[in-house]
Design a protein around this motif. Sequence first.
Motif, PDB file in Angstrom:
ATOM      1  N   ILE B  96       0.873  -1.165   0.000  1.00 35.12           N
ATOM      2  CA  ILE B  96       0.000   0.000   0.000  1.00 35.12           C
ATOM      3  C   ILE B  96       0.907   1.210   0.000  1.00 35.12           C
ATOM      4  O   ILE B  96       1.902   1.259   0.713  1.00 35.12           O
ATOM      5  CB  ILE B  96      -0.905   0.041   1.250  1.00 35.12           C
ATOM      6  CG1 ILE B  96      -1.919  -1.107   1.220  1.00 35.12           C
ATOM      7  CG2 ILE B  96      -1.644   1.372   1.344  1.00 35.12           C
ATOM      8  CD1 ILE B  96      -2.843  -1.127   2.414  1.00 35.12           C
ATOM      9  N   ASP B 101      -4.128   6.919   3.460  1.00 35.82           N
ATOM     10  CA  ASP B 101      -4.796   6.675   4.728  1.00 35.82           C
ATOM     11  C   ASP B 101      -4.790   5.191   5.071  1.00 35.82           C
ATOM     12  O   ASP B 101      -4.683   4.813   6.238  1.00 35.82           O
ATOM     13  CB  ASP B 101      -6.243   7.171   4.663  1.00 35.82           C
ATOM     14  CG  ASP B 101      -6.332   8.690   4.775  1.00 35.82           C
ATOM     15  OD1 ASP B 101      -5.291   9.316   5.059  1.00 35.82           O
ATOM     16  OD2 ASP B 101      -7.420   9.229   4.575  1.00 35.82           O
ATOM     17  N   ALA B 102      -4.935   4.375   4.048  1.00 35.76           N
ATOM     18  CA  ALA B 102      -4.999   2.938   4.323  1.00 35.76           C
ATOM     19  C   ALA B 102      -3.738   2.463   5.016  1.00 35.76           C
ATOM     20  O   ALA B 102      -3.785   1.667   5.962  1.00 35.76           O
ATOM     21  CB  ALA B 102      -5.206   2.164   3.015  1.00 35.76           C
ATOM     22  N   VAL B 105      -3.796   3.852   8.565  1.00 31.56           N
ATOM     23  CA  VAL B 105      -4.813   3.203   9.394  1.00 31.56           C
ATOM     24  C   VAL B 105      -4.386   1.782   9.736  1.00 31.56           C
ATOM     25  O   VAL B 105      -4.564   1.314  10.856  1.00 31.56           O
ATOM     26  CB  VAL B 105      -6.174   3.222   8.674  1.00 31.56           C
ATOM     27  CG1 VAL B 105      -7.181   2.315   9.390  1.00 31.56           C
ATOM     28  CG2 VAL B 105      -6.708   4.645   8.607  1.00 31.56           C
ATOM     29  N   ARG B 106      -3.849   1.094   8.765  1.00 31.26           N
ATOM     30  CA  ARG B 106      -3.418  -0.268   9.052  1.00 31.26           C
ATOM     31  C   ARG B 106      -2.327  -0.288  10.124  1.00 31.26           C
ATOM     32  O   ARG B 106      -2.349  -1.132  11.024  1.00 31.26           O
ATOM     33  CB  ARG B 106      -2.917  -0.964   7.783  1.00 31.26           C
ATOM     34  CG  ARG B 106      -2.584  -2.419   8.025  1.00 31.26           C
ATOM     35  CD  ARG B 106      -2.454  -3.208   6.733  1.00 31.26           C
ATOM     36  NE  ARG B 106      -1.350  -2.741   5.908  1.00 31.26           N
ATOM     37  CZ  ARG B 106      -1.096  -3.177   4.689  1.00 31.26           C
ATOM     38  NH1 ARG B 106      -1.884  -4.068   4.144  1.00 31.26           N
ATOM     39  NH2 ARG B 106      -0.082  -2.717   4.004  1.00 31.26           N
ATOM     40  N   MET B 155      -6.828   7.463  16.229  1.00 31.40           N
ATOM     41  CA  MET B 155      -6.863   7.589  14.778  1.00 31.40           C
ATOM     42  C   MET B 155      -6.783   9.054  14.344  1.00 31.40           C
ATOM     43  O   MET B 155      -6.173   9.385  13.332  1.00 31.40           O
ATOM     44  CB  MET B 155      -8.153   6.963  14.239  1.00 31.40           C
ATOM     45  CG  MET B 155      -8.122   5.451  14.233  1.00 31.40           C
ATOM     46  SD  MET B 155      -6.844   4.837  13.108  1.00 31.40           S
ATOM     47  CE  MET B 155      -6.973   3.080  13.396  1.00 31.40           C
ATOM     48  N   LEU B 159      -4.160  10.429  11.656  1.00 37.05           N
ATOM     49  CA  LEU B 159      -4.632  10.909  10.358  1.00 37.05           C
ATOM     50  C   LEU B 159      -4.657  12.431  10.261  1.00 37.05           C
ATOM     51  O   LEU B 159      -5.390  12.981   9.463  1.00 37.05           O
ATOM     52  CB  LEU B 159      -6.037  10.355  10.093  1.00 37.05           C
ATOM     53  CG  LEU B 159      -6.111   8.854   9.836  1.00 37.05           C
ATOM     54  CD1 LEU B 159      -7.546   8.384   9.769  1.00 37.05           C
ATOM     55  CD2 LEU B 159      -5.382   8.492   8.546  1.00 37.05           C
ATOM     56  N   ARG B 160      -3.894  13.078  11.024  1.00 38.21           N
ATOM     57  CA  ARG B 160      -3.865  14.540  10.942  1.00 38.21           C
ATOM     58  C   ARG B 160      -3.496  14.983   9.546  1.00 38.21           C
ATOM     59  O   ARG B 160      -2.649  14.400   8.906  1.00 38.21           O
ATOM     60  CB  ARG B 160      -2.830  15.097  11.932  1.00 38.21           C
ATOM     61  CG  ARG B 160      -3.334  15.139  13.367  1.00 38.21           C
ATOM     62  CD  ARG B 160      -2.209  15.533  14.291  1.00 38.21           C
ATOM     63  NE  ARG B 160      -2.675  15.584  15.683  1.00 38.21           N
ATOM     64  CZ  ARG B 160      -1.847  15.685  16.736  1.00 38.21           C
ATOM     65  NH1 ARG B 160      -0.545  15.735  16.542  1.00 38.21           N
ATOM     66  NH2 ARG B 160      -2.329  15.733  17.948  1.00 38.21           N
TER      67      ARG B 160
END
Lengths: 469, 160
Positions: B96, B101-102, B105-106, B155, B159-160
């Motif tokens: 990825i 984001d993926a 997030v992972r 999260m 994810l900022r």
Amino acid sequence: VTVSTPDETLDQRLREAMQRIADDYRPGDDVLPVVSADRVDGSRRSWGRRTATAAAAIVLLGVAAVWVVVDGPAPASDPQSVTSAPPRFGDAFTVPEVEPLVWEVEFDRSLDVGNFDRPSRFQAWLGSNDAITRGFVSVEDGRATGSIIVGELPEWTWQRYADREPYREVDGLDARLDPDTNTVAWRRGGAVRIAQAMGSESERLAELVADTEALDDLADLEVPAGFDELGYRPFTGWQSSASGWVIGVIEPASGQADLQLEAMSLEPDAEPIEDGWLRSEVDESGDRHRWSAWVQAGDLIVYVAAPGYVDDAVMREIAGLIEVVPATIPERPLEVWTPGAMIERESPVAGGELGWGRWLAVIDSEAEEGRDVHCLAFTGVVDFNGCSEPGSEDLTVCGPSNTTPSRLVMVTTVALPPESLPASVEVAGDVIDASVEQSGGLTFVTAETDGPRQPMRFLDATGVELCTG
Amino acid sequence: MRQRAELGSAGEQARGEDVAELFARSRDAAARFAYVLTGSAAVADDIVHDAFAQVIRRWPELREPRAYLYGAIVSGARSWGRRKGRTYALDVPAPIDVDTDAFVVRQALARLPLAQREVLVLRYFVGMTDVEIASTLGVPLGTAKSHLRRGLDAMRKELR
């Protein structure tokens, strides 16, 4: 204009990110295709009859284990189908097309009545390339019950455990070895994986256990030809082609305990260990290991390597399950291999270290009918010192290196006529002259390349392929 | 919502869907859920297999098969984690792009406490409400909300 709040944006990003992660999911090749629910009860009948209608009416409750009763009259149409020989690994029977709800498993061959009529336990995995039923059937007092799980299996097999201990759970993994057939089976992805020992007659094969996540397709390893001549039984091994694990058993026929190495330790941080040699490489994440190990048995050194990385938790688990029997470590183990033939490399290798260089030996063997031909591919060179601390006498297995020279060797135990001796080796399309040396009853055909490359083919003088490494 | 569409509602299942239909319709979604939860396709396959085995065994008595199925998957993931001493990512991750984001997030999911990861995945991947999450996990609603809030806080930072 729509303005998202920070939390709305976060929600959306999380949803999309998780969907993206999930898109990476790929079901294994043993994903369960069938769900059905039914139960069959009927009059008693024995297994072992030809089972176009016998055997099964095995009812499958989807992917779940379900107790079934294998009953009913034996077919009268084919009384001659009963044989005394049990099916062996490799024998074929068919599993019909999968019906959406109920399978009737049919065998196109006979089963051994004797193993089923007496009170005994029977465990079987039945399947084909199309589908697999996993489970076991116990026959007690003539009544067969068992559990069946539906799955798929790349390669069908059949397993028998008459009069043996029933399935035994090992840390969540159903991995069993049948000494009769030298076959081991375990569960992965809801189905069963099977490996069969090749060529070993040992009755003391170590119970093979491994982590489900660390297993994938299997290959069998054998020691080079000539192993038997030294009084040792064949090496039996299973190798994962994807996830990376190897385990093997070497049992000396002479019973010399100090030369017995029943299994290799997979301790990830042992480098080297004294029970054979092991090296693990850590990947960039720092928690996955590629490992490789040496197995010594008398004068022979066998190197096995796992091609992939496994998780350290897997390593610890496997290491905890495998007993390591100390083995003698010779100072220069490869000297006994082929003096003057295979370890004459004393020139500096990459990194400027003197010694035996780095090497990685990937043993691949194949026997051809009428002559015992084994191919060994040695990529890299051996380094006894280069990877150790300065002055250390420890033997350290290093490599592989993509820059060090390679040596490709074919070993035969059978005297080959000159016309059958390889004259060259084709590596990745390049044909390289080969040298032939005789030592200790073995024939070594070697060729050197500028780096480990595959595939390689040993060719005779006319260019005909003799074997592939 | 995608997962909901694949899984259908509990009501649909209660109205006559049999276990075969449930399996056929929801197996893939369940496995994807297990994969997001554990990070391992092989583990997901096993966990889902066992979860369906439980569903099938208890099918006649199940009022909410879907919730039970997901609860069984969560339970299976926990059991697997206890056996392995870790709860996430045995597989070599599929590539990825690191700036997505993926990827973030992972990585974050892998670090989160399992309880927070569970509620996040149930919420944002499966699409459950707080009440459904609490029911699926067998925890008080307040506990589910608390886990969700903490997970979201984590999260949000990632994810900022």
